[in-house]
Design an enzyme around this catalytic site. Structure first.
Site, PDB file in Angstrom:
ATOM      1  N   LYS A   1       0.811  -1.227   0.000  1.00 31.05           N
ATOM      2  CA  LYS A   1       0.000   0.000   0.000  1.00 31.05           C
ATOM      3  C   LYS A   1       0.844   1.277   0.000  1.00 31.05           C
ATOM      4  O   LYS A   1       0.422   2.297  -0.543  1.00 31.05           O
ATOM      5  CB  LYS A   1      -0.969   0.005   1.191  1.00 31.05           C
TER       6      LYS A   1
ATOM      7  N   ARG B   1       0.013   1.134  22.369  1.00 34.39           N
ATOM      8  CA  ARG B   1       1.065   0.572  23.222  1.00 34.39           C
ATOM      9  C   ARG B   1       2.310   1.467  23.160  1.00 34.39           C
ATOM     10  O   ARG B   1       2.848   1.850  24.185  1.00 34.39           O
ATOM     11  CB  ARG B   1       1.376  -0.833  22.702  1.00 34.39           C
ATOM     12  N   THR B   2       2.727   1.801  21.944  1.00 33.91           N
ATOM     13  CA  THR B   2       3.843   2.741  21.782  1.00 33.91           C
ATOM     14  C   THR B   2       3.245   4.140  21.700  1.00 33.91           C
ATOM     15  O   THR B   2       2.734   4.551  20.655  1.00 33.91           O
ATOM     16  CB  THR B   2       4.636   2.419  20.494  1.00 33.91           C
TER      17      THR B   2
END
Ligand code: ATR
Length: 276
Positions: A66, A152-153
């Site tokens: 993509k 999470r990050t």
């Protein structure tokens, strides 16, 4: 000659796009051929050039191409530019290859089909990878009250929030910072479901009448959908309708005709259930 279309990806074997576009073509009486093509990971540009050189009209692009498709396109729609990724290429009358990203609008249309409104809603999006980047512009275009991106990050959530902040109220939080917050809609855009994982979410995140949507889909409810059920979500859906919604938007870009999505969603759901 019949107009040629294809989906490029790696792997590609399980792609449902040919079946979806065949149903759209039958439904709308369009004469077109849609193939799936396995492309070697270092041969996307070559294969795409070749496809259009031979008179191909349009491509769908899936994992892992993509971003390469984004670079390949000679012109981009505003939503593709925002997404930084392209899932649809179309050759225009002037020969210029246009890149679009129909993933996000496919999801928003699916939510509308399900009777969910985003306007004025408080929305939580889990994850800050490519999938989430792809949906943010169409989500913000619905004028939600606020969008929180939790990841999470944390730095990746912050980056995304900064990239889209001119389009609406969008903020980043860590999972811990969600404690005490409430939302009308939660969208799971993490790839955690793939490995049967769930981000560490606090209790009581859902408002009354809340809706939960997983970008993933499968024969069985995902772990996120099971969590939503346990938390008492009023409405729960997976991403099968998004898959068909993004295809419908690509079809519209290519053929200027909007196919009916509901019968195709029902047919694919039946197939998934039969394979259980
Ligand atoms: P995609 O194209 O599917 O979005 P991606 O760009 O690799 O794939 O992003 C995956 C997302 O799922 C990220 O937000 C990732 O969190 P990190 O940015 O912290 O890596 C999230 N993710 C994957 N596995 C996870 C897990 N077990 N728990 C929580 N988040 C997870």
């Amino acid at each position: 000659m019949t107009d040629q279309y294809a989906v490029f990806g790696n792997p590609i074997n399980h792609s449902k796009s040919p079946a979806i576009h065949r149903q759209f073509a039958e439904q709308t009486g369009q004469d077109l051929h849609y193939a799936k093509q396995l492309v070697a990971t270092d041969e996307f540009v070559k294969a795409a050039h070749e496809f259009f050189k031979q008179g191909g009209k349009g491509l769908n692009i899936t994992v892992p191409f993509k971003i390469e498709a984004f670079n390949f396109a000679q012109q981009l729609t505003p939503r593709a530019l925002r997404a930084g990724a392209v899932n649809t290429l179309a050759i225009q009358a002037d020969g210029i290859i246009l890149g679009d990203n129909t993933d996000g609008i496919g999801m928003v249309h699916d939510m509308h089909n399900l009777g969910w409104e985003l306007e004025g809603k408080r929305i939580l999006i889990l994850g800050a990878g490519g999938a989430v980047r792809g949906i943010l512009q169409p989500v913000l275009a619905e004028h939600p009250a606020q969008v929180i991106i939790a990841n999470r990050t944390f730095a990746k959530a912050e980056e995304l929030a900064a990239h889209f902040q001119d389009l609406g109220d969008v903020q980043a939080k860590s999972f811990e910072q969600l404690d005490g917050e409430q939302f009308d809609i939660i969208i799971n855009g993490t790839s955690a479901s793939l490995s049967g994982d769930l981000p560490p979410l606090p209790e009581n995140l859902l408002n009354t009448n809340a809706a939960c949507y997983d970008l993933m889909y499968g024969a069985e409810p995902t772990v996120f959908m099971q969590w939503a059920q346990q938390q008492g979500a009023a409405k729960i859906a997976d991403g099968l309708g998004m898959l068909i919604g993004q295809a419908a938007e690509a079809f519209y870009l290519w053929r200027q005709i909007r196919p009916e999505v509901v019968p195709v969603i029902m047919a694919l759901r039946r197939q998934l259930n039969e394979k259980k």
